[in-house]
Write a protein that holds these residues in place. Sequence first.
Motif, PDB file in Angstrom:
ATOM      1  N   GLU A  55      -3.725   7.151 -10.958  1.00 50.68           N
ATOM      2  CA  GLU A  55      -2.287   7.241 -10.674  1.00 50.68           C
ATOM      3  C   GLU A  55      -1.570   5.897 -10.754  1.00 50.68           C
ATOM      4  N   GLY A  56      -2.330   4.828 -10.598  1.00 49.87           N
ATOM      5  CA  GLY A  56      -1.728   3.501 -10.756  1.00 49.87           C
ATOM      6  C   GLY A  56      -0.980   2.989  -9.541  1.00 49.87           C
ATOM      7  N   PHE A  57      -1.136   3.640  -8.416  1.00 53.79           N
ATOM      8  CA  PHE A  57      -0.580   3.053  -7.184  1.00 53.79           C
ATOM      9  C   PHE A  57      -1.708   2.721  -6.215  1.00 53.79           C
ATOM     10  N   GLU A  58      -1.374   1.851  -5.247  1.00 53.74           N
ATOM     11  CA  GLU A  58      -2.404   1.414  -4.307  1.00 53.74           C
ATOM     12  C   GLU A  58      -2.571   2.445  -3.190  1.00 53.74           C
ATOM     13  N   TYR A  59      -3.783   2.754  -2.841  1.00 52.42           N
ATOM     14  CA  TYR A  59      -4.030   3.728  -1.768  1.00 52.42           C
ATOM     15  C   TYR A  59      -5.305   3.346  -1.032  1.00 52.42           C
ATOM     16  N   GLU A  60      -5.462   3.920   0.152  1.00 49.73           N
ATOM     17  CA  GLU A  60      -6.659   3.620   0.952  1.00 49.73           C
ATOM     18  C   GLU A  60      -7.199   4.904   1.579  1.00 49.73           C
ATOM     19  N   TYR A  61      -8.488   4.893   1.847  1.00 50.19           N
ATOM     20  CA  TYR A  61      -9.114   5.999   2.563  1.00 50.19           C
ATOM     21  C   TYR A  61      -9.412   5.525   3.980  1.00 50.19           C
ATOM     22  N   ILE A  62      -9.093   6.332   4.941  1.00 52.43           N
ATOM     23  CA  ILE A  62      -9.518   6.035   6.311  1.00 52.43           C
ATOM     24  C   ILE A  62     -10.325   7.237   6.797  1.00 52.43           C
ATOM     25  N   PHE A  63     -11.627   7.079   6.799  1.00 58.59           N
ATOM     26  CA  PHE A  63     -12.502   8.145   7.288  1.00 58.59           C
ATOM     27  C   PHE A  63     -12.719   7.920   8.780  1.00 58.59           C
ATOM     28  N   VAL A  64     -12.507   8.957   9.550  1.00 57.71           N
ATOM     29  CA  VAL A  64     -12.765   8.823  10.989  1.00 57.71           C
ATOM     30  C   VAL A  64     -13.951   9.714  11.329  1.00 57.71           C
ATOM     31  N   ASN A  65     -15.052   9.072  11.665  1.00 57.09           N
ATOM     32  CA  ASN A  65     -16.248   9.835  12.030  1.00 57.09           C
ATOM     33  C   ASN A  65     -16.148  10.209  13.503  1.00 57.09           C
ATOM     34  N   ASP A  66     -15.915  11.504  13.718  1.00 61.91           N
ATOM     35  CA  ASP A  66     -15.648  11.976  15.078  1.00 61.91           C
ATOM     36  C   ASP A  66     -16.950  12.448  15.737  1.00 61.91           C
ATOM     37  N   GLY A  67     -17.800  11.489  16.074  1.00 63.65           N
ATOM     38  CA  GLY A  67     -19.035  11.798  16.802  1.00 63.65           C
ATOM     39  C   GLY A  67     -19.966  12.765  16.088  1.00 63.65           C
TER      40      GLY A  67
ATOM     41  N   MET B  82       0.844  -1.200   0.000  1.00 59.95           N
ATOM     42  CA  MET B  82       0.000   0.000   0.000  1.00 59.95           C
ATOM     43  C   MET B  82       0.879   1.250   0.000  1.00 59.95           C
ATOM     44  N   LYS B  83       0.661   2.095  -0.989  1.00 61.50           N
ATOM     45  CA  LYS B  83       1.527   3.273  -1.077  1.00 61.50           C
ATOM     46  C   LYS B  83       1.049   4.445  -0.215  1.00 61.50           C
ATOM     47  N   LEU B  84      -0.258   4.665  -0.210  1.00 57.74           N
ATOM     48  CA  LEU B  84      -0.741   5.886   0.450  1.00 57.74           C
ATOM     49  C   LEU B  84      -1.991   5.627   1.287  1.00 57.74           C
ATOM     50  N   SER B  85      -2.001   6.206   2.491  1.00 52.26           N
ATOM     51  CA  SER B  85      -3.211   6.189   3.328  1.00 52.26           C
ATOM     52  C   SER B  85      -3.696   7.616   3.462  1.00 52.26           C
ATOM     53  N   LEU B  86      -4.927   7.845   3.065  1.00 47.32           N
ATOM     54  CA  LEU B  86      -5.512   9.186   3.210  1.00 47.32           C
ATOM     55  C   LEU B  86      -6.377   9.191   4.468  1.00 47.32           C
ATOM     56  N   ILE B  87      -6.014   9.986   5.428  1.00 47.43           N
ATOM     57  CA  ILE B  87      -6.772  10.027   6.679  1.00 47.43           C
ATOM     58  C   ILE B  87      -7.666  11.261   6.678  1.00 47.43           C
ATOM     59  N   VAL B  88      -8.955  11.021   6.825  1.00 47.73           N
ATOM     60  CA  VAL B  88      -9.928  12.109   6.702  1.00 47.73           C
ATOM     61  C   VAL B  88     -10.782  12.193   7.971  1.00 47.73           C
ATOM     62  N   PRO B  89     -10.479  13.138   8.868  1.00 45.36           N
ATOM     63  CA  PRO B  89     -11.330  13.295  10.048  1.00 45.36           C
ATOM     64  C   PRO B  89     -12.640  13.964   9.657  1.00 45.36           C
ATOM     65  N   CYS B  90     -13.748  13.458  10.165  1.00 49.35           N
ATOM     66  CA  CYS B  90     -15.053  14.019   9.778  1.00 49.35           C
ATOM     67  C   CYS B  90     -15.917  14.281  11.007  1.00 49.35           C
ATOM     68  N   CYS B  91     -16.346  15.491  11.131  1.00 50.52           N
ATOM     69  CA  CYS B  91     -17.294  15.816  12.196  1.00 50.52           C
ATOM     70  C   CYS B  91     -18.388  16.669  11.562  1.00 50.52           C
ATOM     71  N   ASN B  92     -19.569  16.120  11.490  1.00 51.61           N
ATOM     72  CA  ASN B  92     -20.712  16.806  10.843  1.00 51.61           C
ATOM     73  C   ASN B  92     -20.378  17.238   9.411  1.00 51.61           C
ATOM     74  N   GLU B  93     -20.022  16.296   8.600  1.00 46.69           N
ATOM     75  CA  GLU B  93     -19.624  16.585   7.220  1.00 46.69           C
ATOM     76  C   GLU B  93     -20.516  15.841   6.224  1.00 46.69           C
ATOM     77  N   GLU B  94     -21.806  15.691   6.551  1.00 44.33           N
ATOM     78  CA  GLU B  94     -22.683  14.892   5.681  1.00 44.33           C
ATOM     79  C   GLU B  94     -22.702  15.413   4.238  1.00 44.33           C
TER      80      GLU B  94
ATOM     81  N   ALA C 229      -3.560   3.143   9.671  1.00 46.84           N
ATOM     82  CA  ALA C 229      -2.971   3.301   8.329  1.00 46.84           C
ATOM     83  C   ALA C 229      -1.901   2.269   8.038  1.00 46.84           C
ATOM     84  N   ALA C 230      -1.884   1.833   6.782  1.00 45.02           N
ATOM     85  CA  ALA C 230      -0.893   0.816   6.393  1.00 45.02           C
ATOM     86  C   ALA C 230       0.010   1.329   5.275  1.00 45.02           C
ATOM     87  N   GLY C 231      -0.221   2.535   4.804  1.00 45.20           N
ATOM     88  CA  GLY C 231       0.512   3.049   3.648  1.00 45.20           C
ATOM     89  C   GLY C 231       1.958   3.397   3.934  1.00 45.20           C
TER      90      GLY C 231
END
Length: 314
Positions: free
Chosen positions: A30-42, A1-13, A84-86
């Motif tokens: 882009e042709g590389f492996e990546y992941e999204y990590i959304f963190v729903n912060d309450g 895994m090349k990239l981990s995108l960390i996205v904190p979310c609080c009231n972002e519907e 994250a594993a990137g």
Amino acid sequence: MKLSLIVPCCNEEGNVTRFFEAAESVFAREGFEYEYIFVNDGSRDGTLSELKALSGTANANLRVISFSRNFGKESAIYAGMKAAAGEYTTLIDADLQQRPEVALQMVRILDEKPEIDCVAAFQDRRKESKLLIWFKNMFYRVINGMTTIPFTNAASDFRTFRAPVREAILGLCEYHRFSKGIFSWVGFETEYIPYEVMERTAGKSKWSFFKLCKYAIEGIVGYTTAPLRLPVWLGGASAAGGAIYFIVALIRRLCGVPWHKAAVLLAFVAFMGGCILTAIGVLGEYLAKTYEQGKGRPLYIVRETFEKERDENK
Ligand code: UDP
Ligand code: MG
């Protein structure tokens, strides 16, 4: 895994799906492996159901971590980094104020420059009120005057860094987190690139002036123990002033000048007050040491090590 995108979310519907689509349009080709990590912060709105729907339909590596309540952005970032594993990790907001294109630019810089460990974006032109900019500049002047580690003005937590940086940050598990300070504290080579802050696509900012002040105090308290030591200097000056006045008054008295009773009393009060303040400062000195120890930070962070074995045949 090349990239981990960390996205904190609080009231972002209104933002999460738009963010995902915008990021996909940048990274999918882009042709590389990546992941999204959304963190729903309450979130108290429909953010979680939006994220659930997204994870059902999206053709991407996507993980959602949902907190039991609002723990704050700092905690959300920490949780995301832990998952994250990137090889690279990007911290990016959900509201599209920080463009995924800039995140890709960061990835490219890390690809091209092995000597750089972290690429951080700073706001090109601040779209804030003059007063707020003044307060922020003051904060950086104060904190840089009080601490030994540098705090870069306008540098945000929108950044991409290598796995060793992530591990180092995860190694700091203090409860009161101030990421600007944490990034400076862990060190590593950082390149700063300008970026333009976009308007929020939906929803509103969670930062009020009061919250920003609290955050600034968090930074000062977290990264300097100077206020705890201040009473030593104030107390010392007051006690010394009182003592000097008393000695001068005593010499004058011996030379036949009568006591100025109120002034002598004032000098005595200054002397005693100073002694008490100094004692508080000494306590502060010990408290500061316990506080630093309590954070349990590592003594150092290694960036790399070299080794060479002796060649027996030489
Ligand atoms: N955020 C969060 N928890 C909070 C506050 C904010 O996860 O308690 C997230 C928010 O959803 C957004 C990012 O942190 O993705 C930045 O927040 P915001 O846009 O309110 O800050 P600003 O851009 O105004 O500094
Ligand atoms: Mg924002």
